[in-house]
Write a protein that holds these residues in place. Structure first.
Motif, PDB file in Angstrom:
ATOM      1  N   TRP A 293       0.808  -1.215   0.000  1.00 11.16           N
ATOM      2  CA  TRP A 293       0.000   0.000   0.000  1.00 11.16           C
ATOM      3  C   TRP A 293       0.846   1.272   0.000  1.00 11.16           C
ATOM      4  O   TRP A 293       0.432   2.289  -0.547  1.00 11.16           O
ATOM      5  N   ASP A 297       1.019   3.802  -5.569  1.00 14.19           N
ATOM      6  CA  ASP A 297       1.045   4.788  -6.656  1.00 14.19           C
ATOM      7  C   ASP A 297       2.004   4.369  -7.762  1.00 14.19           C
ATOM      8  O   ASP A 297       1.674   4.466  -8.957  1.00 14.19           O
ATOM      9  N   GLY A 308      -5.108   3.735  -8.712  1.00 13.18           N
ATOM     10  CA  GLY A 308      -6.197   4.316  -7.944  1.00 13.18           C
ATOM     11  C   GLY A 308      -6.710   3.472  -6.794  1.00 13.18           C
ATOM     12  O   GLY A 308      -7.690   3.846  -6.136  1.00 13.18           O
ATOM     13  N   LYS A 310      -7.120   2.003  -3.115  1.00  9.60           N
ATOM     14  CA  LYS A 310      -6.968   2.620  -1.798  1.00  9.60           C
ATOM     15  C   LYS A 310      -7.085   1.553  -0.711  1.00  9.60           C
ATOM     16  O   LYS A 310      -7.934   0.670  -0.807  1.00  9.60           O
ATOM     17  N   PRO A 311      -6.249   1.637   0.337  1.00 11.02           N
ATOM     18  CA  PRO A 311      -6.320   0.639   1.411  1.00 11.02           C
ATOM     19  C   PRO A 311      -7.683   0.611   2.104  1.00 11.02           C
ATOM     20  O   PRO A 311      -8.083  -0.431   2.632  1.00 11.02           O
ATOM     21  N   ALA A 312      -8.407   1.728   2.089  1.00 17.19           N
ATOM     22  CA  ALA A 312      -9.731   1.756   2.714  1.00 17.19           C
ATOM     23  C   ALA A 312     -10.698   0.790   2.036  1.00 17.19           C
ATOM     24  O   ALA A 312     -11.668   0.327   2.649  1.00 17.19           O
ATOM     25  N   ASP A 313     -10.434   0.473   0.746  1.00 18.54           N
ATOM     26  CA  ASP A 313     -11.310  -0.443   0.012  1.00 18.54           C
ATOM     27  C   ASP A 313     -10.847  -1.895   0.086  1.00 18.54           C
ATOM     28  O   ASP A 313     -11.526  -2.791  -0.426  1.00 18.54           O
ATOM     29  N   TYR A 331      -4.051  -2.715   8.719  1.00 19.92           N
ATOM     30  CA  TYR A 331      -5.274  -1.954   8.482  1.00 19.92           C
ATOM     31  C   TYR A 331      -5.756  -1.248   9.749  1.00 19.92           C
ATOM     32  O   TYR A 331      -6.303  -0.142   9.681  1.00 19.92           O
ATOM     33  N   VAL A 336      -8.130   1.886   8.961  1.00 20.47           N
ATOM     34  CA  VAL A 336      -9.133   1.266   8.102  1.00 20.47           C
ATOM     35  C   VAL A 336     -10.042   0.339   8.910  1.00 20.47           C
ATOM     36  O   VAL A 336     -11.237   0.235   8.655  1.00 20.47           O
TER      37      VAL A 336
END
Length: 338
Positions: A293, A297, A308, A310-313, A331, A336
């Motif tokens: 993570w 990028d 695109g 994201k660790p939140a997903d 996480y 998260v």
């Protein structure tokens, strides 16, 4: 102990030796709870075999990018990607200790964990997720001459469904059944790779093919340079799928994704999940997750499928699959998870 059990025991023992250790400092200086994986010995190398899919597919390139990044940024890790037969084979290799980390669609991961469908009587109870990645869309490519405009039109046609028992074959089964066909008897099936399917679509020797891959997929691009088109999966089929299989999501392939594609195409998709075994050392998985993570990028710059993310997903839309403690620790650390 039968042969399969013996093979599994030997494979697991080899896997334990294969991943025995990481360099000093790999654990972040925090003690583990009782019962967690034993901390690797200092000064040893963590070897990670990472099967992907066919060498012509998007997943192969994704796996190569991830393992190269780990080798450059995680001290003491020696990771290598390899071509494979795809998600179901990957799950079997990790379950048997022949590989340590891999990727498969969340539906196959769920089936493996619970011992259903292709994994009946062979549940992979030690499955642990590292995180959800990108959505993997189904892409139905047909020749314009075939007259196919919806899934039910495939009845009686010559259609490529990948290898029997594969993830793609299972996608064909669920979708064509939802569309009212008797799969595979209602069509003339061709059990071939994506690359072979693209070649046969170009020369008109088959009417269509099922390709499951991140978009754009090279096989789809190749086919659409010829007299081929993508088929929409209609709302009724998507609704039927979602009611029975909660991991499905609607997905739009935007116009212009492929040559000669001037309209959006509606299809279905399933999230790809990176996974490992429960007995992989917690510190190792923590560092793999963290590095992935923190370098997403640059990974996205080289691989469109990873762009695109994201660790939140990473913990969403993964069919409630259990996380490895090392991934879970990361996480929680970034907020998260609580």
């Amino acid at each position: 102990m039968n042969f399969k059990s013996l093979k599994r025991a030997v494979s697991v023992s080899l896997a334990a030796l294969f991943v025995a250790g990481a360099v000093a400092g790999c654990g972040g200086g925090e003690k583990k709870d009782a019962g967690s994986a034993q901390k690797p010995a200092a000064g040893q190398t963590v070897k990670i075999n990472f099967p992907t899919a066919s060498a012509s597919g998007a997943l192969y390139a994704v796996g190569a990018a991830i393992t190269n990044m780990w080798n450059q940024n995680v001290p003491g890790v020696n990771a290598a990607s390899q071509a494979s037969a795809g998600g179901i084979a990957n799950l079997g290799m990790v379950a048997d200790g022949e590989a340590q980390v891999s990727i498969a669609i969340s539906s196959n991961c769920y089936q493996a964990l619970n011992g259903t469908d292709s994994f009946k009587d062979h549940a992979f109870k030690d499955f642990r997720a590292i995180g959800g990645l990108y959505m993997n869309p189904n892409q139905v490519v047909v020749t314009k001459a075939s007259g196919i405009s919806k899934l039910s039109d495939v009845k009686g046609k010559h259609f490529a469904v990948a290898s029997a028992g594969s993830s793609v074959y299972n996608e064909c089964q669920t979708h064509f059944t939802a569309a009212g066909l008797n799969f595979p008897d209602d069509m003339k099936c061709e059990y071939i790779t994506f690359t072979d399917a693209a070649d046969m679509l170009q020369n008109g020797s088959i009417d269509g093919a099922w390709i499951m891959s991140g978009a754009p997929a090279s096989a789809v691009s190749q086919a659409l340079t010829a007299n081929c088109t993508l088929v929409n999966i209609d709302d009724a089929v998507l609704k039927a799928l979602k009611e029975k299989y909660p991991w499905y999501a609607p997905y739009t392939i935007p116009a212009g994704t492929y040559p000669n594609q001037d309209k959006d195409v509606q299809t279905s998709a399933i999230k790809m999940v990176m996974f490992t075994r429960a007995d992989m050392p917690e510190d190792v998985v923590y560092n793999l997750t963290k590095s992935f993570w923190e370098h997403i990028d640059e990974l996205g710059a080289s691989q469109k499928n990873l762009k695109g993310l994201k660790p939140a997903d990473a913990v969403k839309d993964i069919a409630n699959l259990p996380l490895h403690p090392g991934a879970e620790k990361y996480y929680k650390e970034i907020g998260v998870l609580k």
